[in-house]
Design a protein around this motif. Structure first.
Motif, PDB file in Angstrom:
ATOM      1  N   LEU A 274      55.716 -59.837  13.097  1.00 56.72           N
ATOM      2  CA  LEU A 274      55.697 -58.391  13.333  1.00 56.72           C
ATOM      3  C   LEU A 274      56.045 -57.673  12.040  1.00 56.72           C
ATOM      4  CD1 LEU A 274      57.417 -58.343  16.805  1.00 56.72           C
ATOM      5  CD2 LEU A 274      55.098 -57.562  16.311  1.00 56.72           C
ATOM      6  N   PRO A 275      55.638 -56.425  11.903  1.00 61.28           N
ATOM      7  CA  PRO A 275      55.945 -55.681  10.668  1.00 61.28           C
ATOM      8  C   PRO A 275      57.445 -55.440  10.540  1.00 61.28           C
ATOM      9  CG  PRO A 275      55.015 -54.218  12.330  1.00 61.28           C
ATOM     10  CD  PRO A 275      54.902 -55.610  12.874  1.00 61.28           C
ATOM     11  N   THR A 276      57.883 -55.362   9.296  1.00 62.43           N
ATOM     12  CA  THR A 276      59.283 -55.040   9.004  1.00 62.43           C
ATOM     13  C   THR A 276      59.337 -53.658   8.387  1.00 62.43           C
ATOM     14  OG1 THR A 276      59.244 -55.925   6.756  1.00 62.43           O
ATOM     15  CG2 THR A 276      59.726 -57.492   8.539  1.00 62.43           C
ATOM     16  N   PRO A 277      60.488 -53.009   8.403  1.00 59.60           N
ATOM     17  CA  PRO A 277      60.585 -51.661   7.815  1.00 59.60           C
ATOM     18  C   PRO A 277      60.168 -51.603   6.344  1.00 59.60           C
ATOM     19  CG  PRO A 277      62.519 -52.144   9.133  1.00 59.60           C
ATOM     20  CD  PRO A 277      61.728 -53.424   9.056  1.00 59.60           C
TER      21      PRO A 277
ATOM     22  N   ASP B 126      55.049 -55.928  24.588  1.00 57.27           N
ATOM     23  CA  ASP B 126      56.214 -55.657  23.740  1.00 57.27           C
ATOM     24  C   ASP B 126      55.819 -55.674  22.266  1.00 57.27           C
ATOM     25  OD1 ASP B 126      59.089 -55.220  23.290  1.00 57.27           O
ATOM     26  OD2 ASP B 126      59.006 -57.239  22.401  1.00 57.27           O
ATOM     27  N   ARG B 127      54.981 -56.629  21.876  1.00 51.46           N
ATOM     28  CA  ARG B 127      54.526 -56.694  20.478  1.00 51.46           C
ATOM     29  C   ARG B 127      53.719 -55.443  20.122  1.00 51.46           C
ATOM     30  NH1 ARG B 127      54.688 -61.222  17.501  1.00 51.46           N
ATOM     31  NH2 ARG B 127      52.761 -60.678  16.418  1.00 51.46           N
ATOM     32  N   ILE B 128      52.870 -54.995  21.045  1.00 47.28           N
ATOM     33  CA  ILE B 128      52.070 -53.795  20.791  1.00 47.28           C
ATOM     34  C   ILE B 128      52.983 -52.591  20.614  1.00 47.28           C
ATOM     35  CG2 ILE B 128      50.404 -52.199  21.823  1.00 47.28           C
ATOM     36  CD1 ILE B 128      49.073 -54.727  23.082  1.00 47.28           C
ATOM     37  N   ARG B 129      53.994 -52.467  21.469  1.00 46.34           N
ATOM     38  CA  ARG B 129      54.948 -51.353  21.332  1.00 46.34           C
ATOM     39  C   ARG B 129      55.661 -51.401  19.979  1.00 46.34           C
ATOM     40  NH1 ARG B 129      56.279 -52.960  26.654  1.00 46.34           N
ATOM     41  NH2 ARG B 129      55.283 -51.585  28.152  1.00 46.34           N
ATOM     42  N   ARG B 130      56.050 -52.576  19.557  1.00 46.36           N
ATOM     43  CA  ARG B 130      56.749 -52.696  18.271  1.00 46.36           C
ATOM     44  C   ARG B 130      55.830 -52.350  17.102  1.00 46.36           C
ATOM     45  NH1 ARG B 130      60.206 -58.123  18.528  1.00 46.36           N
ATOM     46  NH2 ARG B 130      60.787 -57.429  16.456  1.00 46.36           N
ATOM     47  N   LYS B 131      54.581 -52.718  17.198  1.00 47.97           N
ATOM     48  CA  LYS B 131      53.614 -52.359  16.159  1.00 47.97           C
ATOM     49  C   LYS B 131      53.422 -50.840  16.122  1.00 47.97           C
ATOM     50  CE  LYS B 131      51.029 -56.710  16.361  1.00 47.97           C
ATOM     51  NZ  LYS B 131      49.736 -57.356  16.649  1.00 47.97           N
ATOM     52  N   MET B 132      53.296 -50.243  17.300  1.00 44.56           N
ATOM     53  CA  MET B 132      53.136 -48.786  17.366  1.00 44.56           C
ATOM     54  C   MET B 132      54.379 -48.088  16.819  1.00 44.56           C
ATOM     55  SD  MET B 132      50.158 -48.114  18.403  1.00 44.56           S
ATOM     56  CE  MET B 132      50.506 -46.392  18.475  1.00 44.56           C
TER      57      MET B 132
ATOM     58  N   THR C 298      57.175 -44.793  12.886  1.00 42.91           N
ATOM     59  CA  THR C 298      58.330 -44.708  11.982  1.00 42.91           C
ATOM     60  C   THR C 298      57.881 -44.577  10.532  1.00 42.91           C
ATOM     61  OG1 THR C 298      59.661 -46.021  13.515  1.00 42.91           O
ATOM     62  CG2 THR C 298      60.431 -45.919  11.247  1.00 42.91           C
ATOM     63  N   SER C 299      56.709 -45.133  10.223  1.00 36.44           N
ATOM     64  CA  SER C 299      56.162 -45.055   8.857  1.00 36.44           C
ATOM     65  C   SER C 299      55.507 -43.718   8.567  1.00 36.44           C
ATOM     66  CB  SER C 299      55.146 -46.184   8.635  1.00 36.44           C
ATOM     67  OG  SER C 299      55.768 -47.440   8.745  1.00 36.44           O
ATOM     68  N   GLY C 300      55.453 -42.827   9.571  1.00 40.94           N
ATOM     69  CA  GLY C 300      54.918 -41.489   9.337  1.00 40.94           C
ATOM     70  C   GLY C 300      53.561 -41.215   9.934  1.00 40.94           C
ATOM     71  N   VAL C 301      53.002 -42.176  10.654  1.00 43.60           N
ATOM     72  CA  VAL C 301      51.709 -41.955  11.299  1.00 43.60           C
ATOM     73  C   VAL C 301      51.962 -41.263  12.635  1.00 43.60           C
ATOM     74  CG1 VAL C 301      49.629 -43.054  12.210  1.00 43.60           C
ATOM     75  CG2 VAL C 301      50.772 -44.034  10.202  1.00 43.60           C
ATOM     76  N   PRO C 302      51.330 -40.120  12.884  1.00 39.34           N
ATOM     77  CA  PRO C 302      51.516 -39.459  14.184  1.00 39.34           C
ATOM     78  C   PRO C 302      51.152 -40.420  15.322  1.00 39.34           C
ATOM     79  CG  PRO C 302      50.382 -38.005  12.654  1.00 39.34           C
ATOM     80  CD  PRO C 302      50.439 -39.358  11.996  1.00 39.34           C
TER      81      PRO C 302
ATOM     82  N   HIS D  78      43.492 -39.823   6.218  1.00 38.86           N
ATOM     83  CA  HIS D  78      43.086 -38.421   6.172  1.00 38.86           C
ATOM     84  C   HIS D  78      43.761 -37.632   7.300  1.00 38.86           C
ATOM     85  CE1 HIS D  78      40.499 -34.977   5.414  1.00 38.86           C
ATOM     86  NE2 HIS D  78      40.189 -34.954   6.695  1.00 38.86           N
ATOM     87  N   HIS D  79      43.719 -38.142   8.506  1.00 42.78           N
ATOM     88  CA  HIS D  79      44.359 -37.460   9.634  1.00 42.78           C
ATOM     89  C   HIS D  79      45.862 -37.332   9.436  1.00 42.78           C
ATOM     90  CE1 HIS D  79      41.645 -36.712  13.138  1.00 42.78           C
ATOM     91  NE2 HIS D  79      40.817 -37.351  12.330  1.00 42.78           N
ATOM     92  N   THR D  80      46.478 -38.389   8.942  1.00 39.99           N
ATOM     93  CA  THR D  80      47.924 -38.373   8.724  1.00 39.99           C
ATOM     94  C   THR D  80      48.294 -37.321   7.683  1.00 39.99           C
ATOM     95  OG1 THR D  80      48.088 -40.695   9.355  1.00 39.99           O
ATOM     96  CG2 THR D  80      49.912 -39.801   8.085  1.00 39.99           C
ATOM     97  N   ALA D  81      47.505 -37.250   6.608  1.00 36.57           N
ATOM     98  CA  ALA D  81      47.775 -36.257   5.556  1.00 36.57           C
ATOM     99  C   ALA D  81      47.571 -34.841   6.090  1.00 36.57           C
ATOM    100  CB  ALA D  81      46.860 -36.505   4.351  1.00 36.57           C
ATOM    101  N   LEU D  82      46.528 -34.613   6.868  1.00 35.09           N
ATOM    102  CA  LEU D  82      46.278 -33.283   7.439  1.00 35.09           C
ATOM    103  C   LEU D  82      47.410 -32.854   8.359  1.00 35.09           C
ATOM    104  CD1 LEU D  82      42.458 -33.282   8.297  1.00 35.09           C
ATOM    105  CD2 LEU D  82      43.610 -32.003   6.495  1.00 35.09           C
ATOM    106  N   ARG D  83      47.864 -33.776   9.188  1.00 34.27           N
ATOM    107  CA  ARG D  83      48.947 -33.442  10.115  1.00 34.27           C
ATOM    108  C   ARG D  83      50.234 -33.170   9.357  1.00 34.27           C
ATOM    109  NH1 ARG D  83      48.000 -35.210  16.069  1.00 34.27           N
ATOM    110  NH2 ARG D  83      45.747 -35.344  15.928  1.00 34.27           N
ATOM    111  N   ALA D  84      50.492 -33.952   8.314  1.00 36.09           N
ATOM    112  CA  ALA D  84      51.707 -33.741   7.513  1.00 36.09           C
ATOM    113  C   ALA D  84      51.643 -32.384   6.818  1.00 36.09           C
ATOM    114  CB  ALA D  84      51.881 -34.863   6.495  1.00 36.09           C
ATOM    115  N   ALA D  85      50.473 -32.017   6.310  1.00 31.65           N
ATOM    116  CA  ALA D  85      50.323 -30.717   5.640  1.00 31.65           C
ATOM    117  C   ALA D  85      50.471 -29.582   6.645  1.00 31.65           C
ATOM    118  CB  ALA D  85      48.955 -30.651   4.957  1.00 31.65           C
ATOM    119  N   GLY D  86      50.001 -29.780   7.861  1.00 33.63           N
ATOM    120  CA  GLY D  86      50.114 -28.756   8.892  1.00 33.63           C
ATOM    121  C   GLY D  86      51.517 -28.560   9.388  1.00 33.63           C
TER     122      GLY D  86
END
Length: 195
Positions: free
Chosen positions: A68-71, A110-116, A121-125, A185-193
């Motif tokens: 699984l991904p780590t911080p 559970d793995r899917i939830r942890r990935k999401m 947490t990494s900033g993706v809406p 692109h979507h993440t950057a647009l949302r962050a700018a908004g």
């Protein structure tokens, strides 16, 4: 006669899949392979659909066992690696994409939830993370379906001269890059908004 349990039935069913392909997998053939009477398989699986679902889950074990991904992980690299792992796992089995298509990841929630959670947490809406994971998964299944269909055609005929040969891995990587670019692109647009 081999002592039979649920795990052996699934393992033998996957080996049968690799030998004969999904269309030829039957409980009759599986029972013959196991040296048991066909009705005894219903002790482990009430229907063929139940057996196929268990096969799909077992076939995904290599992907399900991936770390699984780590911080500290870069979410972009992780997203690419996770999708590539899914593709590799589907390709491990004959008709792996067909077997997987439409299955429900019951043991993997559970793995899917942890990935999401990692992506959010990494900033993706959250909504974008969900959509991107779904799109990447469906794109991967579709890509592997096409690749396995090409490999299984085996009719010996060459495509017409004006039809380019498909490098499945390059095509997959190009499509995956487009999905990631769209997510960025979507993440950057949302962050700018939000500013």
């Amino acid at each position: 006669m081999t002592k039979v349990n649920r795990e052996i039935v699934v393992s033998e069913a996957l080996d049968l899949l690799d030998e004969v392909g999904l269309d030829a997998v039957s409980t009759r053939r599986l029972a013959q392979r196991l040296g048991v009477e066909q009705p005894s398989l219903y002790w482990y699986f009430r229907t063929k659909k139940d057996l196929l679902a268990a096969m799909a889950q077992a076939a995904m074990a290599p992907h399900s066992a991936a770390p699984l991904p780590t911080p500290d992980d870069d979410w972009r690299e992780w997203f690419l690696d996770n999708t590539r792992s899914f593709r590799r796992t589907l390709l491990m089995r004959r008709d792996g994409a067909r077997l997987h298509a439409g299955s429900t990841p019951v043991g993997d929630l559970d793995r899917i939830r942890r990935k999401m959670d990692f992506l959010v947490t990494s900033g993706v809406p959250e909504r974008d993370a969900q959509t991107a994971m779904l799109a990447a998964g469906r794109f991967t299944v579709g890509s592997v379906l096409e690749e396995q269909a090409d490999a299984g055609s085996g009719d010996g005929s060459d495509p017409p001269a004006d039809v380019p040969m498909i490098d499945h891995e390059s095509a997959f990587e190009a499509g995956l890059a487009l999905i990631l670019d769209g997510l960025l692109h979507h993440t950057a647009l949302r962050a700018a908004g939000d500013r």
